[in-house]
Motif scaffolding. Sequence first.
Motif, mmCIF file in Angstrom:
data_model
loop_
_atom_site.group_PDB
_atom_site.id
_atom_site.type_symbol
_atom_site.label_atom_id
_atom_site.label_comp_id
_atom_site.label_asym_id
_atom_site.label_seq_id
_atom_site.Cartn_x
_atom_site.Cartn_y
_atom_site.Cartn_z
ATOM 1 N N TRP A 223 1.040 -1.169 -0.062
ATOM 2 C CA TRP A 223 0.179 -0.014 -0.064
ATOM 3 C C TRP A 223 0.869 1.306 0.055
ATOM 4 C CZ3 TRP A 223 -4.217 -1.064 4.389
ATOM 5 C CH2 TRP A 223 -5.158 -2.179 3.988
ATOM 6 N N GLN A 224 0.527 2.197 -1.011
ATOM 7 C CA GLN A 224 1.207 3.314 -0.640
ATOM 8 C C GLN A 224 0.524 4.123 0.425
ATOM 9 O OE1 GLN A 224 1.224 5.740 -4.392
ATOM 10 N NE2 GLN A 224 2.930 7.153 -3.525
ATOM 11 N N ILE A 225 1.160 4.820 1.435
ATOM 12 C CA ILE A 225 0.858 5.452 2.517
ATOM 13 C C ILE A 225 1.243 6.988 2.579
ATOM 14 C CG2 ILE A 225 0.383 3.421 3.733
ATOM 15 C CD1 ILE A 225 2.865 4.071 5.483
ATOM 16 N N HIS A 226 2.125 7.383 1.533
ATOM 17 C CA HIS A 226 2.728 8.551 1.654
ATOM 18 C C HIS A 226 3.134 8.678 0.039
ATOM 19 C CE1 HIS A 226 5.221 12.008 2.359
ATOM 20 N NE2 HIS A 226 4.652 12.069 3.478
ATOM 21 N N ARG A 227 3.391 9.780 -0.441
ATOM 22 C CA ARG A 227 4.087 10.119 -1.713
ATOM 23 C C ARG A 227 5.629 9.426 -1.691
ATOM 24 N NH1 ARG A 227 7.649 14.114 -1.750
ATOM 25 N NH2 ARG A 227 7.522 15.861 0.035
ATOM 26 N N SER A 228 6.051 9.174 -0.661
ATOM 27 C CA SER A 228 7.175 8.679 -0.619
ATOM 28 C C SER A 228 7.379 7.396 0.277
ATOM 29 C CB SER A 228 8.434 9.609 0.012
ATOM 30 O OG SER A 228 7.850 9.821 1.342
ATOM 31 N N ARG A 241 -1.358 7.132 16.329
ATOM 32 C CA ARG A 241 -1.341 8.823 16.455
ATOM 33 C C ARG A 241 -0.459 9.486 17.283
ATOM 34 N NH1 ARG A 241 -5.463 10.541 12.914
ATOM 35 N NH2 ARG A 241 -7.254 9.126 12.441
ATOM 36 N N ASP A 242 0.176 10.353 16.629
ATOM 37 C CA ASP A 242 1.048 10.977 17.341
ATOM 38 C C ASP A 242 0.352 12.205 18.176
ATOM 39 O OD1 ASP A 242 1.136 13.137 15.448
ATOM 40 O OD2 ASP A 242 2.982 12.902 14.872
ATOM 41 N N PHE A 243 1.181 13.368 19.046
ATOM 42 C CA PHE A 243 0.476 14.377 19.653
ATOM 43 C C PHE A 243 -0.079 15.132 18.366
ATOM 44 C CE2 PHE A 243 4.808 15.775 18.500
ATOM 45 C CZ PHE A 243 4.570 16.992 18.038
ATOM 46 N N ARG A 244 0.301 15.284 17.270
ATOM 47 C CA ARG A 244 -0.144 16.143 16.201
ATOM 48 C C ARG A 244 -1.528 15.424 15.416
ATOM 49 N NH1 ARG A 244 5.040 17.769 12.711
ATOM 50 N NH2 ARG A 244 3.362 18.777 11.589
ATOM 51 N N GLY A 245 -1.964 14.368 15.810
ATOM 52 C CA GLY A 245 -3.189 13.893 15.479
ATOM 53 C C GLY A 245 -2.562 12.969 13.948
ATOM 54 N N ARG A 246 -1.433 12.626 13.568
ATOM 55 C CA ARG A 246 -1.031 12.082 12.670
ATOM 56 C C ARG A 246 -0.995 10.685 12.663
ATOM 57 N NH1 ARG A 246 4.897 14.278 11.094
ATOM 58 N NH2 ARG A 246 4.995 13.361 13.359
ATOM 59 N N GLN A 247 -1.306 9.701 11.767
ATOM 60 C CA GLN A 247 -1.324 8.434 11.960
ATOM 61 C C GLN A 247 -0.184 7.891 11.559
ATOM 62 O OE1 GLN A 247 -4.405 7.004 9.057
ATOM 63 N NE2 GLN A 247 -5.810 6.437 10.726
ATOM 64 N N LEU A 248 0.211 6.822 12.374
ATOM 65 C CA LEU A 248 1.626 6.367 12.212
ATOM 66 C C LEU A 248 1.481 4.622 12.099
ATOM 67 C CD1 LEU A 248 3.618 8.502 15.044
ATOM 68 C CD2 LEU A 248 3.538 8.873 12.334
ATOM 69 N N VAL A 249 2.087 4.254 11.314
ATOM 70 C CA VAL A 249 2.271 2.633 10.988
ATOM 71 C C VAL A 249 3.386 2.164 11.393
ATOM 72 C CG1 VAL A 249 2.196 0.948 9.365
ATOM 73 C CG2 VAL A 249 0.970 2.886 8.809
ATOM 74 N N SER A 250 3.181 1.167 12.360
ATOM 75 C CA SER A 250 4.197 0.218 12.843
ATOM 76 C C SER A 250 4.381 -1.256 12.112
ATOM 77 C CB SER A 250 3.529 -0.109 14.302
ATOM 78 O OG SER A 250 3.742 1.064 15.270
ATOM 79 N N VAL A 251 5.760 -1.195 12.081
ATOM 80 C CA VAL A 251 5.976 -2.617 11.153
ATOM 81 C C VAL A 251 6.676 -3.503 12.098
ATOM 82 C CG1 VAL A 251 7.053 -3.180 8.888
ATOM 83 C CG2 VAL A 251 6.036 -0.993 9.030
ATOM 84 N N ARG A 252 6.110 -4.509 11.801
ATOM 85 C CA ARG A 252 7.022 -5.972 12.723
ATOM 86 C C ARG A 252 8.471 -5.953 12.141
ATOM 87 N NH1 ARG A 252 7.659 -9.650 9.253
ATOM 88 N NH2 ARG A 252 5.902 -10.051 7.603
ATOM 89 N N GLY A 253 9.350 -6.243 12.777
ATOM 90 C CA GLY A 253 10.618 -6.243 12.483
ATOM 91 C C GLY A 253 11.458 -5.094 12.312
ATOM 92 N N ALA A 254 10.907 -3.807 12.494
ATOM 93 C CA ALA A 254 11.387 -2.517 12.384
ATOM 94 C C ALA A 254 11.185 -1.631 13.239
ATOM 95 C CB ALA A 254 11.355 -2.047 10.932
ATOM 96 N N LYS A 257 8.270 4.212 12.619
ATOM 97 C CA LYS A 257 7.149 4.675 12.384
ATOM 98 C C LYS A 257 6.773 5.472 11.222
ATOM 99 C CE LYS A 257 5.889 3.585 16.671
ATOM 100 N NZ LYS A 257 4.816 2.616 17.357
ATOM 101 N N LEU A 258 5.875 4.813 10.204
ATOM 102 C CA LEU A 258 5.813 5.441 9.085
ATOM 103 C C LEU A 258 4.452 6.414 9.092
ATOM 104 C CD1 LEU A 258 6.235 2.049 7.046
ATOM 105 C CD2 LEU A 258 7.937 3.528 7.792
ATOM 106 N N GLU A 259 4.809 7.366 8.672
ATOM 107 C CA GLU A 259 3.641 8.483 8.429
ATOM 108 C C GLU A 259 2.726 8.150 7.371
ATOM 109 O OE1 GLU A 259 3.038 13.283 7.835
ATOM 110 O OE2 GLU A 259 4.794 12.424 8.358
ATOM 111 N N VAL A 260 1.419 8.281 7.636
ATOM 112 C CA VAL A 260 0.399 8.104 6.638
ATOM 113 C C VAL A 260 -0.171 9.631 6.203
ATOM 114 C CG1 VAL A 260 -1.966 7.224 6.118
ATOM 115 C CG2 VAL A 260 -0.229 6.066 7.721
ATOM 116 N N SER A 261 0.139 10.117 5.113
ATOM 117 C CA SER A 261 -0.390 11.308 4.872
ATOM 118 C C SER A 261 -2.039 11.300 4.580
ATOM 119 C CB SER A 261 0.202 11.691 3.325
ATOM 120 O OG SER A 261 -0.212 10.886 2.340
ATOM 121 N N ARG A 262 -2.596 12.621 4.693
ATOM 122 C CA ARG A 262 -4.195 12.609 4.654
ATOM 123 C C ARG A 262 -4.593 11.834 3.381
ATOM 124 N NH1 ARG A 262 -5.172 18.965 6.149
ATOM 125 N NH2 ARG A 262 -4.122 18.677 8.426
#
Length: 271
Positions: A223-228, A241-254, A257-262
């Motif tokens: 899945w693409q979760i951000h342009r990058s 979610r972080d304190f700014r309300g952004r969604q963050l994806v946790s990945v097993r084995g790493a 925290k990968l940011e999800v853009s709107r």
Amino acid sequence: MTVRAVLADDERLMREQLRARLTEVWPELEIVAEAKNGLEAVALTQEHKPDICLLDIRMPGLTGVEAAKQIAQLPEDDNWCTPEIVFITAYDQYAVEAFEQGVADYVLKPAERERLQLTVERLKKRLAARDPSASAGADDLPTAKPLQQLLQRLSSLQSGQPPRHLEWIQASVGQEIRMIPVTEVLFFISDEKYTRVQTETVEALIRKPIKELVDELDPHLFWQIHRSTLVNVKAISGISRDFRGRQLVSVRGANDKLEVSRSYTHLFKGM
């Protein structure tokens, strides 16, 4: 006799690897030019008039098959004729049925020394057979169908089959090039120059941008979760979610925290 070649692959690391392997197994071969796409391959062939063209199947501008078609139509003269064609491919669906007919040869990525040595021996026989005075060994060559006929068949294979999703990533790990199964990749993250390929055990780099990977990877697996950023769905261990309300994806084995853009938050509704 000096044998001259043009090498075409859109991946710089692949060109470097193949050039190095060719130097090992055929030190007399002179690579006169390198192309980054099919259009360049045709132009450089017309300019340098090589004896051999090594063409990656999947290139921008023109595919290797399309480039070979145009190369086969270049005008010949008393000192030059259509070069021998070798296709470079990561997919063996083209190789088994089509390339073993004797018109062209193929090299599967990554180029293994033993297989490349076989290709070199075949090329040497073909080039020798072009010389009327060098008939020795010519009877050992397989009967070849016209090059255009084979290229037409390859075009049909390409157009008649749904595109196959990328199964391997050729990536740079330090000074080495490794083949990484796509299923082992946790995520891809791009910056302006490189794309990071992360597995549970290896962090590697490629030059392919996210926009190209999106088209080549199985959309059900990545899945693409951000342009990058692309993430392996099966590797997702949680969403927060972080304190700014952004969604963050946790990945097993790493630990990342990968940011999800709107634009992609809809993927995680209900999670």
